[in-house]
Design an enzyme around this catalytic site. Sequence first.
Site, PDB file in Angstrom:
ATOM      1  N   ASP A  72     -13.998  -7.182 -42.208  1.00  0.00           N
ATOM      2  CA  ASP A  72     -13.273  -7.529 -43.435  1.00  0.00           C
ATOM      3  C   ASP A  72     -13.661  -6.622 -44.602  1.00  0.00           C
ATOM      4  O   ASP A  72     -14.343  -5.604 -44.429  1.00  0.00           O
ATOM      5  CB  ASP A  72     -13.456  -9.010 -43.775  1.00  0.00           C
ATOM      6  CG  ASP A  72     -14.878  -9.344 -44.253  1.00  0.00           C
ATOM      7  OD1 ASP A  72     -15.725  -8.430 -44.338  1.00  0.00           O
ATOM      8  OD2 ASP A  72     -15.134 -10.532 -44.533  1.00  0.00           O
ATOM      9  N   THR A  74     -15.756  -6.804 -46.894  1.00  0.00           N
ATOM     10  CA  THR A  74     -17.153  -6.676 -47.304  1.00  0.00           C
ATOM     11  C   THR A  74     -17.920  -5.643 -46.492  1.00  0.00           C
ATOM     12  O   THR A  74     -19.101  -5.405 -46.748  1.00  0.00           O
ATOM     13  CB  THR A  74     -17.885  -8.037 -47.184  1.00  0.00           C
ATOM     14  OG1 THR A  74     -17.964  -8.406 -45.792  1.00  0.00           O
ATOM     15  CG2 THR A  74     -17.156  -9.121 -47.957  1.00  0.00           C
ATOM     16  N   HIS A 108     -16.249 -15.641 -44.701  1.00  0.00           N
ATOM     17  CA  HIS A 108     -15.821 -15.074 -45.989  1.00  0.00           C
ATOM     18  C   HIS A 108     -14.372 -15.449 -46.291  1.00  0.00           C
ATOM     19  O   HIS A 108     -13.653 -15.961 -45.442  1.00  0.00           O
ATOM     20  CB  HIS A 108     -15.941 -13.545 -45.968  1.00  0.00           C
ATOM     21  CG  HIS A 108     -17.289 -13.054 -45.591  1.00  0.00           C
ATOM     22  ND1 HIS A 108     -17.495 -11.818 -45.014  1.00  0.00           N
ATOM     23  CD2 HIS A 108     -18.516 -13.625 -45.703  1.00  0.00           C
ATOM     24  CE1 HIS A 108     -18.787 -11.651 -44.797  1.00  0.00           C
ATOM     25  NE2 HIS A 108     -19.420 -12.727 -45.189  1.00  0.00           N
ATOM     26  N   HIS A 174     -29.407  -5.350 -39.959  1.00  0.00           N
ATOM     27  CA  HIS A 174     -28.925  -6.623 -40.505  1.00  0.00           C
ATOM     28  C   HIS A 174     -30.101  -7.553 -40.719  1.00  0.00           C
ATOM     29  O   HIS A 174     -30.985  -7.659 -39.871  1.00  0.00           O
ATOM     30  CB  HIS A 174     -27.906  -7.272 -39.570  1.00  0.00           C
ATOM     31  CG  HIS A 174     -27.241  -8.476 -40.164  1.00  0.00           C
ATOM     32  ND1 HIS A 174     -27.808  -9.733 -40.132  1.00  0.00           N
ATOM     33  CD2 HIS A 174     -26.062  -8.618 -40.832  1.00  0.00           C
ATOM     34  CE1 HIS A 174     -27.008 -10.588 -40.743  1.00  0.00           C
ATOM     35  NE2 HIS A 174     -25.943  -9.943 -41.174  1.00  0.00           N
ATOM     36  N   LYS A 298     -28.957  -9.249 -48.795  1.00  0.00           N
ATOM     37  CA  LYS A 298     -29.353  -8.362 -47.695  1.00  0.00           C
ATOM     38  C   LYS A 298     -30.270  -7.250 -48.197  1.00  0.00           C
ATOM     39  O   LYS A 298     -31.332  -6.992 -47.628  1.00  0.00           O
ATOM     40  CB  LYS A 298     -28.114  -7.766 -47.029  1.00  0.00           C
ATOM     41  CG  LYS A 298     -27.224  -8.795 -46.366  1.00  0.00           C
ATOM     42  CD  LYS A 298     -25.964  -8.170 -45.808  1.00  0.00           C
ATOM     43  CE  LYS A 298     -25.088  -9.233 -45.162  1.00  0.00           C
ATOM     44  NZ  LYS A 298     -23.826  -8.668 -44.640  1.00  0.00           N
TER      45      LYS A 298
END
Length: 424
Positions: A72, A74, A108, A174, A298
């Site tokens: 998406d 982001t 999201h 991540h 993050k």
Amino acid sequence: MAKIKIPYSTKLLEVDIPDHNLAAILESKAHAYRAEGSQEEIVNRALDHPIGSASLEELVRGRKNMVIITSDHTRPVPSKVTMPILLKRIRKVNPDIDIKILIATGFHRPDTREEMIHKFGQEIADHEVIINHMSEDEDSVVRVGTLPSGGELWLNKLAMEMELLISEGFIEPHFFAGFSGGRKSVLPGVASAKTVMANHCSEFIASEYARTGVIHNNPIHKDMLYAARQAKLAFILNVVIDSEKNIIRAFAGDSELAHTEGCKFVMELASVKAVKADIAITSNGGYPLDQNVYQSVKGMTAAEAVCKEGGVIIMVSACNDGHGGQSFYDNMANAKSPGEVLNRVMKTGRTETIPDQWEFQILARILKKHTVILVSDMCDPEMIKKMHMQHAFTFDDALKKAFEIKGADANITVIPDGVGVVVK
């Protein structure tokens, strides 16, 4: 005076750090990596040599329909490069196949029309069928099993009904799944809200294995792998990008084997040795990852890994899209302290996870030990303050505040792109 460039929105901020304060600058080697060939050549080379899988062309031959999962708004997946190549190669061997592009929104909000144009380009946005996954629409998902963790696995019905499911994405460190890419396009990408919350429970988020760059024994990764297998994710194209968001390597083929190879490559580039400091400075890599506070957590975890307890984290992040999640904001803003947030979260059972819990759990963990100063001239300062952080309109103001807290002789570690490194 050291001059360091830090990503901020769509530009770079050049900041000055006094030489006597600077302890280290920690950067991924991806920034200096010299790619062989153009972005298109890199992608086609990966597709020509799939890892552990038949070729994309062999997989689509004879099929009536398929879904391509993509990330998406982001995520900085360079779909303007990758998607045209995928579509061209698919239609060359199967001109009549029905292709639908499914945006892996996870938990999201949906992508807007403008964001689709920015991501894919006008041609694809105008002529392809592009669908947003809606995690809270119970009519659009179907149950396909039970996760190793015990949670129910509900996935997008369209993805499960099509004859072939593939995905594109990118691999970067991540902060709790170990690495992005691969199996993440299915869970959380096209999973139901209840499945995402079961996978992102407080017990798993608190695990010592649910950390940046860690896949072995990671309970979140284990669930994600199972979900990808149940979805019959047949093929992936995952790229690795540099600080300019350009493709430097690509990995294609089996959803687990190709992803594993990509993770090894990223680990070689992204690993940096921790240099502890009183003040840690970082960012979320600029647009599109620094659009809100939710995503910016993050980058903060990279700073957390080098900041001494009681130290200051300066987070450079535009947050022009606000907090990024109402539950995320409310649970931080309505608590008296980060400690209160953590205490409540750790009493929440695996099947009782609430929206955005994982994000405010990690933010609270950081804030319990560190002062965070968020630098942005694109968001509401009061929003930041209510979430138990300090705000600064400029980097210089933030550094001044940090020195006031830790003293003029405080040492500083700078991580220009916090989402691009694995701190060891």
